[in-house]
Design a protein around this motif. Structure first.
Motif, PDB file in Angstrom:
ATOM      1  N   ALA A  21       0.864  -1.341  -0.096  1.00  0.00           N
ATOM      2  CA  ALA A  21       0.023   0.130   0.073  1.00  0.00           C
ATOM      3  C   ALA A  21       0.891   1.199   0.237  1.00  0.00           C
ATOM      4  O   ALA A  21       0.546   2.318  -0.773  1.00  0.00           O
ATOM      5  N   VAL A  22       1.977   1.289   0.971  1.00  0.00           N
ATOM      6  CA  VAL A  22       2.890   2.521   0.721  1.00  0.00           C
ATOM      7  C   VAL A  22       3.660   2.288  -0.703  1.00  0.00           C
ATOM      8  O   VAL A  22       3.596   3.833  -1.159  1.00  0.00           O
ATOM      9  N   VAL A  23       3.979   1.403  -1.051  1.00  0.00           N
ATOM     10  CA  VAL A  23       4.392   1.646  -2.449  1.00  0.00           C
ATOM     11  C   VAL A  23       3.420   1.888  -3.681  1.00  0.00           C
ATOM     12  O   VAL A  23       4.009   2.946  -4.473  1.00  0.00           O
ATOM     13  N   MET A  24       2.346   1.479  -3.522  1.00  0.00           N
ATOM     14  CA  MET A  24       1.460   2.047  -4.454  1.00  0.00           C
ATOM     15  C   MET A  24       0.904   3.500  -4.442  1.00  0.00           C
ATOM     16  O   MET A  24       0.054   3.704  -5.287  1.00  0.00           O
TER      17      MET A  24
ATOM     18  N   GLY B 271      -4.250   0.021   3.027  1.00  0.00           N
ATOM     19  CA  GLY B 271      -3.222  -0.295   3.857  1.00  0.00           C
ATOM     20  C   GLY B 271      -3.701  -0.867   5.315  1.00  0.00           C
ATOM     21  O   GLY B 271      -3.155  -1.493   5.886  1.00  0.00           O
ATOM     22  N   THR B 272      -4.702  -0.249   5.806  1.00  0.00           N
ATOM     23  CA  THR B 272      -5.091  -0.479   7.259  1.00  0.00           C
ATOM     24  C   THR B 272      -5.861  -1.906   7.271  1.00  0.00           C
ATOM     25  O   THR B 272      -5.568  -2.431   8.450  1.00  0.00           O
ATOM     26  N   PHE B 273      -6.629  -2.045   6.283  1.00  0.00           N
ATOM     27  CA  PHE B 273      -7.379  -3.404   6.240  1.00  0.00           C
ATOM     28  C   PHE B 273      -7.078  -4.176   5.484  1.00  0.00           C
ATOM     29  O   PHE B 273      -7.884  -5.526   5.676  1.00  0.00           O
ATOM     30  N   ILE B 274      -6.284  -4.382   4.589  1.00  0.00           N
ATOM     31  CA  ILE B 274      -6.017  -5.352   3.717  1.00  0.00           C
ATOM     32  C   ILE B 274      -5.732  -6.593   3.988  1.00  0.00           C
ATOM     33  O   ILE B 274      -5.886  -7.605   3.536  1.00  0.00           O
ATOM     34  N   GLN B 275      -4.957  -6.711   5.025  1.00  0.00           N
ATOM     35  CA  GLN B 275      -4.352  -8.126   5.701  1.00  0.00           C
ATOM     36  C   GLN B 275      -5.565  -9.058   6.131  1.00  0.00           C
ATOM     37  O   GLN B 275      -5.421 -10.107   5.924  1.00  0.00           O
ATOM     38  N   THR B 276      -6.790  -8.370   6.487  1.00  0.00           N
ATOM     39  CA  THR B 276      -7.691  -9.284   7.174  1.00  0.00           C
ATOM     40  C   THR B 276      -9.174  -8.981   6.101  1.00  0.00           C
ATOM     41  O   THR B 276      -9.962  -9.743   6.223  1.00  0.00           O
TER      42      THR B 276
ATOM     43  N   LEU C 268      -9.434  -8.228   2.480  1.00  0.00           N
ATOM     44  CA  LEU C 268      -9.044  -7.864   1.268  1.00  0.00           C
ATOM     45  C   LEU C 268     -10.354  -8.263   0.145  1.00  0.00           C
ATOM     46  O   LEU C 268     -10.513  -7.325  -0.689  1.00  0.00           O
ATOM     47  N   ARG C 269     -11.006  -9.252   0.318  1.00  0.00           N
ATOM     48  CA  ARG C 269     -12.190  -9.561  -0.447  1.00  0.00           C
ATOM     49  C   ARG C 269     -13.234  -8.412  -0.206  1.00  0.00           C
ATOM     50  O   ARG C 269     -13.836  -7.835  -1.204  1.00  0.00           O
ATOM     51  N   ALA C 270     -13.472  -8.076   1.114  1.00  0.00           N
ATOM     52  CA  ALA C 270     -14.302  -7.030   1.355  1.00  0.00           C
ATOM     53  C   ALA C 270     -14.155  -5.669   0.703  1.00  0.00           C
ATOM     54  O   ALA C 270     -14.974  -5.119   0.173  1.00  0.00           O
ATOM     55  N   LEU C 271     -12.933  -5.227   0.581  1.00  0.00           N
ATOM     56  CA  LEU C 271     -12.357  -4.012   0.216  1.00  0.00           C
ATOM     57  C   LEU C 271     -12.598  -4.040  -1.343  1.00  0.00           C
ATOM     58  O   LEU C 271     -12.902  -3.168  -1.965  1.00  0.00           O
ATOM     59  N   MET C 272     -12.207  -5.423  -1.897  1.00  0.00           N
ATOM     60  CA  MET C 272     -12.261  -5.415  -3.428  1.00  0.00           C
ATOM     61  C   MET C 272     -13.702  -5.338  -3.906  1.00  0.00           C
ATOM     62  O   MET C 272     -13.974  -4.544  -4.995  1.00  0.00           O
ATOM     63  N   ILE C 273     -14.662  -5.765  -3.145  1.00  0.00           N
ATOM     64  CA  ILE C 273     -16.013  -5.749  -3.537  1.00  0.00           C
ATOM     65  C   ILE C 273     -16.528  -4.222  -3.198  1.00  0.00           C
ATOM     66  O   ILE C 273     -17.402  -3.613  -4.031  1.00  0.00           O
ATOM     67  N   PHE C 274     -16.141  -3.658  -2.130  1.00  0.00           N
ATOM     68  CA  PHE C 274     -16.390  -2.291  -1.813  1.00  0.00           C
ATOM     69  C   PHE C 274     -15.952  -1.506  -2.994  1.00  0.00           C
ATOM     70  O   PHE C 274     -16.587  -0.552  -3.420  1.00  0.00           O
ATOM     71  N   THR C 275     -14.767  -1.477  -3.408  1.00  0.00           N
ATOM     72  CA  THR C 275     -14.064  -0.562  -4.323  1.00  0.00           C
ATOM     73  C   THR C 275     -15.081  -0.485  -5.575  1.00  0.00           C
ATOM     74  O   THR C 275     -15.093   0.471  -6.547  1.00  0.00           O
TER      75      THR C 275
ATOM     76  N   THR D 142      -3.101  -2.110  -5.273  1.00  0.00           N
ATOM     77  CA  THR D 142      -2.661  -2.816  -4.191  1.00  0.00           C
ATOM     78  C   THR D 142      -3.598  -3.966  -3.896  1.00  0.00           C
ATOM     79  O   THR D 142      -2.930  -5.083  -3.587  1.00  0.00           O
ATOM     80  N   LEU D 143      -4.795  -3.654  -4.049  1.00  0.00           N
ATOM     81  CA  LEU D 143      -5.726  -4.939  -3.817  1.00  0.00           C
ATOM     82  C   LEU D 143      -5.179  -6.141  -4.943  1.00  0.00           C
ATOM     83  O   LEU D 143      -5.255  -7.157  -4.401  1.00  0.00           O
ATOM     84  N   THR D 144      -5.271  -5.711  -6.097  1.00  0.00           N
ATOM     85  CA  THR D 144      -5.271  -6.832  -7.196  1.00  0.00           C
ATOM     86  C   THR D 144      -3.534  -7.407  -7.237  1.00  0.00           C
ATOM     87  O   THR D 144      -3.547  -8.683  -7.219  1.00  0.00           O
ATOM     88  N   GLN D 145      -2.605  -6.457  -6.895  1.00  0.00           N
ATOM     89  CA  GLN D 145      -1.279  -7.022  -6.759  1.00  0.00           C
ATOM     90  C   GLN D 145      -1.115  -7.827  -5.728  1.00  0.00           C
ATOM     91  O   GLN D 145      -0.360  -8.967  -5.742  1.00  0.00           O
TER      92      GLN D 145
END
Length: 406
Positions: free
Chosen positions: A148-151, A272-277, A279-286, A323-326
């Motif tokens: 997330a920092v890099v992206m 970056g804050t929530f991706i570790q746990t 990822l799926r929910a974030l991808m749906i939300f985005t 970040t999510l897809t990578q």
């Protein structure tokens, strides 16, 4: 910055704390890569006049960059797999410096296109390497945050870099914008040389080949999502200035892009804050956010306030997508993560090239106000793939299984 010159010579084990200085260096490399690709869009009239070519022809400097990346990423990633990461990054960024310098001084259209092709080749190498480089710097529990920092470099390039380049071009000349990129790249080369730790390359066998990687559960689903999502976003973003002129916001293009960029930065932070746990929910939300935003742009084109709101929502959805897809590609790929990453980069740039073409066809055939409708049409199947793929976008991430090995 905690890195030292000594440690960069010998490498170091994954850190239990984010090596912010090193990750920001990689983020700057991402910024340079993304801005080099899109900068011509902000200085198109000046480039057109200097090169003696139409704006449509000069616009192909973006297309040739994306095509070069799409064509060369996988073979070059395979060829350089065993190279140590730091020397490879230095060579890659040096090529950017040369390509942008040639572009800045060129008065010949063909030479400019050659320089842009070379920059696209360098971009393919950089994109295929950087995510894995960042992941291997830290323990598995921090890998999502590291990426997330890099992206962050992507929304900074699109939301701040392109408007800044356009401003510099208006203040001095379009060539100054490309020379500024060269100066930034030279600073980055010194930064990487002195402070970024080195890492070994990766070994490749049949289990990490393209065919085996595609057969790995989840990889194809992630690649399909990348293809559809990036295609949708590119259709909208490439022609956002055209849309804004049509709806009476032509004088505020820079402000709209700034709003998009700032919203994207917020999205990166949330990811970056929530991706570790999650990822799926974030991808749906985005996916839902960008779909809703684009639908709003198609429906409320006569309300400038709501257009700003829709663009901000679009940025909130889009910012975390790289970040999510990578991360999803690396997780699904497992041992073949670097190969999966190479395929992702190839499809990403292919989608960008196709998005520019598809958007142009929609613009010519159906008109400017039809452009936003392309996004929900493409994002609906994207959402279906995310929901259906339990391997590509699992409900729970097994972070302990993602620890990289050299």
């Amino acid at each position: 910055m905690t890195d030292t010159t000594t440690s960069t010579r010998v490498g170091r084990p994954p850190s239990e704390r984010l090596p912010v200085g090193s990750l920001l260096a990689l983020g700057t490399a991402v910024f340079i890569t993304a801005l080099t690709e899109t900068l011509p869009a902000g200085v198109l009239p000046g480039m057109s006049a200097s090169l003696g070519a139409s704006e449509a022809a000069v616009g192909q400097t973006v297309t040739i960059y994306a095509i070069a990346t799409a064509l060369t990423t996988i073979p070059l990633a395979i060829l350089t797999a065993k190279w140590r990461r730091k020397p490879l990054l230095l060579v890659t960024m040096a090529l950017f410096a040369v390509a942008n310098t040639v572009t800045a001084f060129s008065s010949d259209y063909l030479l400019t296109m050659i320089a842009r092709f070379a920059a696209g080749v360098a971009a393919g190498l950089a994109w295929a390497m950087i995510a894995g480089y960042a992941r291997r710097m830290v323990v598995p529990s921090l890998q999502g945050k590291a990426i997330a920092v890099v992206m962050t470099g992507i929304p900074l390039a699109l939301g701040l870099g392109v408007p800044a380049g356009a401003f510099l071009a208006g203040l001095i000349d379009w060539r100054a914008a490309f020379l500024a990129m060269t100066v930034l790249t030279l600073i980055l080369l010194l930064w990487v040389l002195l402070f970024v730790p080195d890492q070994a390359g990766t070994t490749r066998d049949r289990s990490t080949g393209v065919r085996a990687t595609l057969a790995t559960p989840g990889v194809v689903a992630v690649l399909v999502v990348v293809l559809l999502f990036v295609l949708a976003h590119t259709i909208g973003y490439t022609y956002i200035a055209t849309y804004l002129h049509q709806v009476g916001l032509g004088a505020q293009v820079d402000l709209v892009l700034l709003a998009f960029g700032l919203a994207s930065l917020v999205s990166i932070w949330v990811t970056g804050t929530f991706i570790q746990t999650h990822l799926r929910a974030l991808m749906i939300f985005t996916t839902v956010l960008v779909g809703v935003a684009s639908t709003a742009l198609a429906l409320v084109f006569d309300n400038h306030v709501l257009i700003y709101v829709a663009v901000i929502v679009w940025g909130l959805g889009w910012g975390g997508v790289p970040t999510l897809t990578q991360t999803a590609a690396n997780d699904a790929g497992g041992k073949a993560a670097d190969t999966a990453q190479s395929m992702l980069v190839t499809l990403w740039n292919l989608s960008m090239a196709l998005g520019g073409i598809a958007g142009g066809l929609i613009l010519a055939g159906l008109g400017t106000l039809s452009l936003p409708w392309a996004l929900p049409v493409l994002l609906l199947p994207t959402l279906i793939v995310v929901l259906a793929s339990r391997h590509g976008f699992p409900r729970y991430r097994a972070v302990a299984e993602t620890e990289p090995t050299d």
